[in-house]
Design an enzyme around this catalytic site. Structure first.
Site, PDB file in Angstrom:
ATOM      1  N   ASP A 148       0.816  -1.231   0.000  1.00 59.25           N
ATOM      2  CA  ASP A 148       0.000   0.000   0.000  1.00 59.25           C
ATOM      3  C   ASP A 148       0.843   1.272   0.000  1.00 59.25           C
ATOM      4  O   ASP A 148       0.333   2.350  -0.306  1.00 59.25           O
ATOM      5  CB  ASP A 148      -0.929   0.010   1.211  1.00 59.25           C
ATOM      6  CG  ASP A 148      -2.041  -1.014   1.099  1.00 59.25           C
ATOM      7  OD1 ASP A 148      -2.399  -1.362  -0.040  1.00 59.25           O
ATOM      8  OD2 ASP A 148      -2.534  -1.468   2.141  1.00 59.25           O
ATOM      9  N   TYR A 303      -5.006 -10.998  -5.266  1.00 57.09           N
ATOM     10  CA  TYR A 303      -3.746 -11.383  -4.628  1.00 57.09           C
ATOM     11  C   TYR A 303      -2.621 -11.586  -5.648  1.00 57.09           C
ATOM     12  O   TYR A 303      -1.444 -11.576  -5.273  1.00 57.09           O
ATOM     13  CB  TYR A 303      -3.929 -12.680  -3.843  1.00 57.09           C
ATOM     14  CG  TYR A 303      -4.769 -12.561  -2.589  1.00 57.09           C
ATOM     15  CD1 TYR A 303      -4.868 -11.360  -1.893  1.00 57.09           C
ATOM     16  CD2 TYR A 303      -5.444 -13.670  -2.079  1.00 57.09           C
ATOM     17  CE1 TYR A 303      -5.625 -11.266  -0.729  1.00 57.09           C
ATOM     18  CE2 TYR A 303      -6.203 -13.585  -0.916  1.00 57.09           C
ATOM     19  CZ  TYR A 303      -6.296 -12.380  -0.252  1.00 57.09           C
ATOM     20  OH  TYR A 303      -7.036 -12.303   0.902  1.00 57.09           O
ATOM     21  N   ARG A 306       0.199  -8.889  -5.495  1.00 58.35           N
ATOM     22  CA  ARG A 306       1.187  -8.807  -4.411  1.00 58.35           C
ATOM     23  C   ARG A 306       2.072 -10.047  -4.359  1.00 58.35           C
ATOM     24  O   ARG A 306       3.121 -10.049  -3.720  1.00 58.35           O
ATOM     25  CB  ARG A 306       0.500  -8.574  -3.067  1.00 58.35           C
ATOM     26  CG  ARG A 306      -0.233  -9.762  -2.536  1.00 58.35           C
ATOM     27  CD  ARG A 306      -0.932  -9.441  -1.227  1.00 58.35           C
ATOM     28  NE  ARG A 306      -1.422 -10.672  -0.629  1.00 58.35           N
ATOM     29  CZ  ARG A 306      -2.341 -10.734   0.314  1.00 58.35           C
ATOM     30  NH1 ARG A 306      -2.867  -9.631   0.792  1.00 58.35           N
ATOM     31  NH2 ARG A 306      -2.713 -11.892   0.809  1.00 58.35           N
TER      32      ARG A 306
END
Lengths: 425, 425
Positions: A148, A303, A306
């Site tokens: 983030d 997902y 990441r």
């Protein structure tokens, strides 16, 4: 400063990144250089495993496995979303803290490193303060980690450069694909990326433009700015009129003017009480199809973004490793209560990355958002200031071995140390 | 066989793949070796551009750009979904065919190559038959292309190996990520991939298991078999009980026992009259959360999977190039009315790939599905026979240049040849 002899405990927390294991490798390989550090332990599944005295003996792992952590995605020790929450659950938190120090003292832990984002830095801060209060000599250093990119005081957060490299590559590839199908009918493709309240991840896909205004992405919707449907639709129409297609990137957490999340599914909450988000792109697709009658497809990278080690940034991985190393060096030198931060030195025209230390008290509950003056006036694209910031973070390609056409990642053996305490009540 | 002198026209059709441009490079580079082929032209946006006499002069392109097509995603000439549809629109189709031959004859096209999937092979077949009927000496060869892998008679379809390599890599990475967060609460992640009626793409992600039954993906839902909710939920529960998490891969076109598509949005039809699909994973998520109270996230890879040049298969790219080359060789040698097919030769224990020719009449409207005996008895995973088939297709990594942390793909200049006809009416 007197030398502090004892054992080391490192753990990983929150959502994994492509480089969270590089930080772990940094901690482990640096720790091996210091005689004052006796045993090297890892908490299985973060603080949750530590509370359960579920501890991995890292000295039992092969050296080549530790080396392989530099190019292995996910959290090799296991991770968790468990939080010692003094605000919402003060009694449970007090019991947790007692139990935690029972475990730390039972295993003579003098060095504690927690690799994580905002919540984990808060946990490290609490543990540091508690150690001081208890007069327990222990060095606690937080290692930053979050795709983030919302931790304050650090130039960037390990994990961010890699997610941007993968997402920008993906948006560029999808953009060329959709552009090659562009006919008079026009089409729109909406790609949803992570980012609940900070838009750093979505913003990073602007790098796919490679400085060409006509290149996709054409619109990036950031959670920092309220979503305005009419302005958005006008921009999509303008783009399709010009190019016959429009690529939109949306951060999952975009909100309308009244603060309601566009893609929120309020029927589910995660273990921190946040609503589970999944639908911003689908919601926008319905709006674009319904109001503009434009064929629209979506992609939701989820997902995959990441975990995409196969497209990780070497710069990011190198910085992540350096953060782990720096944490151990600082602790051995006597520091406690700090988070390692990444510092950008651009004094000679070329960028050099170093590390520094920031008091953990400055980190917790501060969320670093994109400055407004890094975003175009109409709010639809990050500007040159953002590009100058983000571009160096995706440079360099991580090397990893292949086996039969797939990356060959490592896994820890995870042999557990003997428990000394009664089970957690 | 008398040598046929004249110009060559090549075009690309349907959804792009990571290697559709490798086939184009094969056509162009092979064509350059034959004196009987005078000019090399490309149709802009497939048959649609040809009908509009919108033709690219490929001899005007730099040789290094043509070489770069071998590692550039999307359709470099542009593509379309337009179909000359004799069944549904016979009058329009007859007009289109007249116009097409007007264009072909105006530019002395003697060699026509169409790179595409089922519909495009049907178009090539119609053009070949029309040329024969008209006594127009022209050689028409179809070049196979589809990530769906559903063309008959060819061992595999160019584009398929690359989508499988990317998707299997992604599922492996997401699987390690989710597995590293697995705690007692359990979790589920559902990844939706392309595949409207054939499950080849979804099935290919089984390679992420690398032969280990406990590895993800744990469940693969194929459009070939009816979706049975109760059996599916029981399998998810069984998997979460065993591993604390469950990775599900779903082909977008899965149907329930009554033939209704689980993720169909019937409010939108594409230009072929198919319903636009986007929601199988979201639909399954609601079922899993609602019935099992299990935290569930989704990923929808969308166009990213077919455009993912950065993770393309060298085997696939090499075969795609060979198909383009073989098409030109066959045409120059006098063949017309064939599709190039890929042939697997495993006679010496190692796999050797060659090409062959199949009459276009054998291809059109035949859809090649996964044999039932390549799927486990319970229907939730492809078995060893499938793995043996698919594994060689993802081998080898395509090399591509990088620039500032992103792949550096090429683009054609696309200078147009002069039009000789009045605009299409």
């Amino acid at each position: 400063m007197t030398e502090l002899a004892g054992n080391l405990l490192v753990a990983q927390s929150g959502g994994p990144t492509a480089v969270i294991n590089a930080s772990l490798a940094g901690v482990i390989q640096e720790a091996g250089k210091h005689e004052c550090i006796e045993e090297i332990y890892g908490g299985a599944n973060g603080i949750l495993g530590i509370l359960n005295e579920d501890i991995i003996d890292i000295n039992d792992e092969k050296a080549k496995t530790i080396e392989g952590l530099k190019y292995t995605p996910a959290a090799a020790l296991g991770t968790c979303r468990y939080k010692i929450d003094f605000k919402k659950k003060p009694e449970q938190a007090a019991r947790d803290m007692d139990r935690l120090f029972e475990v730390l003292q039972a295993h003579n832990i003098r060095y504690f490193f927690y690799i994580g984002g905002n919540d984990s830095q808060d946990t490290s801060h609490k543990i540091h303060e508690e150690a001081v209060k208890r007069g327990c000599e222990m060095r606690v250093i937080g290692v930053p980690k979050t795709i983030d990119n919302d931790l304050p005081h650090t130039d960037n957060c390990p994990g961010y450069g890699s997610v941007v490299k993968y997402n920008a590559t993906t948006v560029m590839e999808v953009g060329i694909d959709v552009g090659s199908m562009a006919t008079d009918d026009g089409s729109c493709c909406i790609i949803e990326v992570m980012g609940r309240s900070a838009g750093w991840i979505a913003a990073g896909t602007v790098l796919a433009k490679r400085g060409q205004p006509a290149n996709p992405p054409h619109i990036i919707l950031l959670p920092e700015l309220p979503f305005e449907e009419e302005k958005f639709l006008a921009k999509v129409k303008e783009t399709v009129d010009a190019h016959h297609y429009c690529i939109v990137v949306v951060g999952e957490g975009i909100k309308n003017a009244s603060g309601h999340e566009v893609g929120a599914d309020k029927t589910r909450l995660d273990s921190f009480g946040h609503p589970v988000l999944a639908g911003a792109a689908e919601e926008l697709k319905e709006i674009v199809q319904g109001k503009l009658d434009l064929k629209t497809r979506t992609a939701l990278l989820g997902y995959a973004q990441r975990a995409a080690e196969h497209c990780a940034s070497l710069t990011d991985s190198t910085n992540a490793f350096a953060c782990g190393e720096a944490a151990v060096k600082a602790a051995v030198a006597g520091s406690s209560g700090y988070m390692v931060k990444i510092v950008r030195d651009q004094s000679n025209g070329t960028i050099r990355w170093t590390t520094g230390l920031q008091p953990l008290g400055d980190i917790a509950n501060v969320e670093h958002l994109i400055p407004r003056d890094w975003i175009s006036e109409d709010g639809f694209l990050p500007n040159e200031k953002f590009v100058e910031y983000a571009r160096p973070l995706i440079e360099g390609e991580l090397k990893y071995p292949m086996d039969g056409g797939l990356p060959k990642y490592v896994a820890l053996d995870k042999s557990r140390i003997e428990k000394k305490l009664a089970p957690r009540s």
